[in-house]
Design a protein around this motif. Structure first.
Motif, PDB file in Angstrom:
ATOM      1  N   ASP A   2       0.826  -1.205   0.000  1.00 28.86           N
ATOM      2  CA  ASP A   2       0.000   0.000   0.000  1.00 28.86           C
ATOM      3  C   ASP A   2       0.863   1.259   0.000  1.00 28.86           C
ATOM      4  OD1 ASP A   2      -2.365  -1.418   0.116  1.00 28.86           O
ATOM      5  OD2 ASP A   2      -2.609  -1.211   2.272  1.00 28.86           O
ATOM      6  N   SER A   3       0.345   2.295  -0.620  1.00 25.29           N
ATOM      7  CA  SER A   3       0.989   3.599  -0.521  1.00 25.29           C
ATOM      8  C   SER A   3       0.724   4.151   0.873  1.00 25.29           C
ATOM      9  CB  SER A   3       0.407   4.547  -1.572  1.00 25.29           C
ATOM     10  OG  SER A   3      -0.930   4.888  -1.239  1.00 25.29           O
ATOM     11  N   ILE A   4       1.423   5.200   1.218  1.00 21.36           N
ATOM     12  CA  ILE A   4       1.205   5.844   2.520  1.00 21.36           C
ATOM     13  C   ILE A   4      -0.251   6.282   2.647  1.00 21.36           C
ATOM     14  CG2 ILE A   4       1.772   7.878   3.921  1.00 21.36           C
ATOM     15  CD1 ILE A   4       3.952   5.802   3.998  1.00 21.36           C
ATOM     16  N   GLN A   5      -0.826   6.831   1.580  1.00 22.80           N
ATOM     17  CA  GLN A   5      -2.222   7.283   1.604  1.00 22.80           C
ATOM     18  C   GLN A   5      -3.165   6.117   1.864  1.00 22.80           C
ATOM     19  OE1 GLN A   5      -3.400  10.397   1.589  1.00 22.80           O
ATOM     20  NE2 GLN A   5      -5.485   9.631   1.795  1.00 22.80           N
ATOM     21  N   GLU A   6      -2.966   5.001   1.144  1.00 24.59           N
ATOM     22  CA  GLU A   6      -3.829   3.826   1.319  1.00 24.59           C
ATOM     23  C   GLU A   6      -3.703   3.261   2.736  1.00 24.59           C
ATOM     24  OE1 GLU A   6      -3.899   1.986  -3.181  1.00 24.59           O
ATOM     25  OE2 GLU A   6      -2.144   1.632  -1.920  1.00 24.59           O
ATOM     26  N   ALA A   7      -2.472   3.172   3.224  1.00 27.43           N
ATOM     27  CA  ALA A   7      -2.254   2.664   4.583  1.00 27.43           C
ATOM     28  C   ALA A   7      -2.905   3.582   5.602  1.00 27.43           C
ATOM     29  CB  ALA A   7      -0.756   2.527   4.861  1.00 27.43           C
ATOM     30  N   SER A   8      -2.798   4.892   5.385  1.00 26.02           N
ATOM     31  CA  SER A   8      -3.408   5.860   6.292  1.00 26.02           C
ATOM     32  C   SER A   8      -4.920   5.678   6.357  1.00 26.02           C
ATOM     33  CB  SER A   8      -3.062   7.275   5.834  1.00 26.02           C
ATOM     34  OG  SER A   8      -3.767   8.229   6.593  1.00 26.02           O
TER      35      SER A   8
END
Length: 108
Positions: A2-8
């Motif tokens: 996941d990207s940082i945005q998706e993980a967030s």
């Protein structure tokens, strides 16, 4: 990964007590919406809204059986979520804390 945005976005879901409880319960087995309504003392639309958010982020999957929908955990591709859930209590402890040790399913 996941990207940082998706993980967030996925981790934000764990900040809600109800959604964290649902995910923790799903560690051990699948649950029907009607069972979660009884356990959480919430309306069916309220529980379904939480489940929709979890499903939209790919953390749960659904399986329809007749008129009932059963949910199961889907965190194999998100090891950071899986790791968090490993530190959560088991279903028996959750049900005891909610005074729901003897729930009976009306879904059958």
């Amino acid at each position: 990964m996941d990207s940082i945005q998706e993980a967030s976005e996925k981790l934000k879901l764990l900040g809600d007590k109800t959604r964290l409880t649902i995910l923790t319960l799903l560690k051990e087995r699948e649950w029907c919406v009607c069972e979660l309504v009884d356990i959480l003392d919430m309306s069916q639309p309220g529980v379904s809204q939480h489940l929709r958010k979890l499903k939209d982020q790919g953390l749960v999957k659904e399986n329809k059986r007749g008129q009932w929908v059963y949910y199961s955990l889907n965190v194999e591709d998100t090891p950071y979520i899986k790791s968090v859930l490993e530190f959560m209590p088991d279903s028996a402890a959750i049900l005891k804390s909610l005074n729901k040790e003897n729930i009976s399913s009306v879904c059958n």
